[in-house]
Design a protein around this motif. Structure first.
Motif, PDB file in Angstrom:
ATOM      1  N   GLU A  75       0.834  -1.207   0.000  1.00 42.83           N
ATOM      2  CA  GLU A  75       0.000   0.000   0.000  1.00 42.83           C
ATOM      3  C   GLU A  75       0.866   1.253   0.000  1.00 42.83           C
ATOM      4  OE1 GLU A  75      -3.917  -1.588   2.443  1.00 42.83           O
ATOM      5  OE2 GLU A  75      -2.179  -0.898   3.574  1.00 42.83           O
ATOM      6  N   TYR A  76       1.910   1.240   0.787  1.00 44.52           N
ATOM      7  CA  TYR A  76       2.801   2.381   0.860  1.00 44.52           C
ATOM      8  C   TYR A  76       3.562   2.612  -0.444  1.00 44.52           C
ATOM      9  CZ  TYR A  76       6.923   5.103   2.158  1.00 44.52           C
ATOM     10  OH  TYR A  76       7.919   6.039   2.197  1.00 44.52           O
ATOM     11  N   ASN A  78       2.945   1.657  -3.476  1.00 45.12           N
ATOM     12  CA  ASN A  78       2.144   1.855  -4.686  1.00 45.12           C
ATOM     13  C   ASN A  78       1.212   3.057  -4.615  1.00 45.12           C
ATOM     14  OD1 ASN A  78       3.265  -0.311  -6.075  1.00 45.12           O
ATOM     15  ND2 ASN A  78       1.847  -1.756  -5.170  1.00 45.12           N
ATOM     16  N   HIS A  79       1.339   3.876  -3.571  1.00 46.40           N
ATOM     17  CA  HIS A  79       0.473   5.052  -3.439  1.00 46.40           C
ATOM     18  C   HIS A  79       1.288   6.264  -3.014  1.00 46.40           C
ATOM     19  CE1 HIS A  79      -2.318   1.647  -3.187  1.00 46.40           C
ATOM     20  NE2 HIS A  79      -3.124   2.461  -3.841  1.00 46.40           N
ATOM     21  N   THR A  80       0.742   7.424  -3.258  1.00 48.75           N
ATOM     22  CA  THR A  80       1.430   8.662  -2.910  1.00 48.75           C
ATOM     23  C   THR A  80       0.918   9.270  -1.610  1.00 48.75           C
ATOM     24  OG1 THR A  80      -0.117   9.946  -4.251  1.00 48.75           O
ATOM     25  CG2 THR A  80       1.931   9.217  -5.324  1.00 48.75           C
ATOM     26  N   ASN A  81      -0.139   8.662  -1.058  1.00 49.22           N
ATOM     27  CA  ASN A  81      -0.705   9.192   0.174  1.00 49.22           C
ATOM     28  C   ASN A  81      -1.312   8.066   1.018  1.00 49.22           C
ATOM     29  OD1 ASN A  81      -2.596   9.138  -2.037  1.00 49.22           O
ATOM     30  ND2 ASN A  81      -4.078  10.024  -0.646  1.00 49.22           N
ATOM     31  N   CYS A  82      -1.558   8.371   2.274  1.00 50.53           N
ATOM     32  CA  CYS A  82      -2.122   7.397   3.202  1.00 50.53           C
ATOM     33  C   CYS A  82      -3.569   7.094   2.834  1.00 50.53           C
ATOM     34  CB  CYS A  82      -2.056   7.939   4.627  1.00 50.53           C
ATOM     35  SG  CYS A  82      -2.797   6.850   5.859  1.00 50.53           S
ATOM     36  N   LYS A  83      -3.911   5.816   2.768  1.00 46.18           N
ATOM     37  CA  LYS A  83      -5.272   5.427   2.397  1.00 46.18           C
ATOM     38  C   LYS A  83      -6.283   5.748   3.496  1.00 46.18           C
ATOM     39  CE  LYS A  83      -5.758   0.673   3.933  1.00 46.18           C
ATOM     40  NZ  LYS A  83      -6.146  -0.665   3.528  1.00 46.18           N
ATOM     41  N   ASN A  86      -5.277  10.329   3.877  1.00 48.84           N
ATOM     42  CA  ASN A  86      -4.915  11.057   2.661  1.00 48.84           C
ATOM     43  C   ASN A  86      -3.661  11.936   2.802  1.00 48.84           C
ATOM     44  OD1 ASN A  86      -5.630  11.148  -0.068  1.00 48.84           O
ATOM     45  ND2 ASN A  86      -6.487  13.203   0.164  1.00 48.84           N
TER      46      ASN A  86
END
Length: 111
Positions: A75-76, A78-83, A86
């Protein structure tokens, strides 16, 4: 969550990385302890860093200092912000992914 190292605030910033977007801590595979960065680990742990293997990327090993939730490595990476809240992750942290995680080209998650 207890964050070890040279922590300077309640969102997990440290003496090495203290910008607004420096709010995550990483659970190190080698010891199971959370540190804000590899430099904090190097200065405070008595062992070498062991990166997480790609088979471990579903492990919750990232702690968001803003919302206090854990994320998986996948999750970290592959994303630019906290799920959960945000909060934007520091984009420059990807330059160090190869220290923490088994990666392709030192920056992207191996799916």
């Amino acid at each position: 969550m207890k964050i070890l190292g040279n922590v300077i605030d309640d969102q997990g910033r440290c003496t090495h990385y203290s910008n607004k977007v420096d709010t995550i801590s990483i659970k190190f595979k080698c010891c199971g302890e959370y540190y804000p960065c590899y430099k904090c680990h190097e200065e405070n742990a008595n062992h070498k860093i062991q990166p997480w293997n790609k088979e471990d990327f579903d492990e919750k090993a990232i702690f968001c200092g803003v919302c206090k939730n854990e994320l998986t490595i996948r999750e970290y990476m592959n994303h630019t912000n906290c799920k959960h809240c945000n909060t934007l992750f520091n984009p420059n942290c990807s330059k160090h992914f190869h220290i923490y995680f088994e990666t392709d080209n030192n920056s992207t998650c191996i799916s």
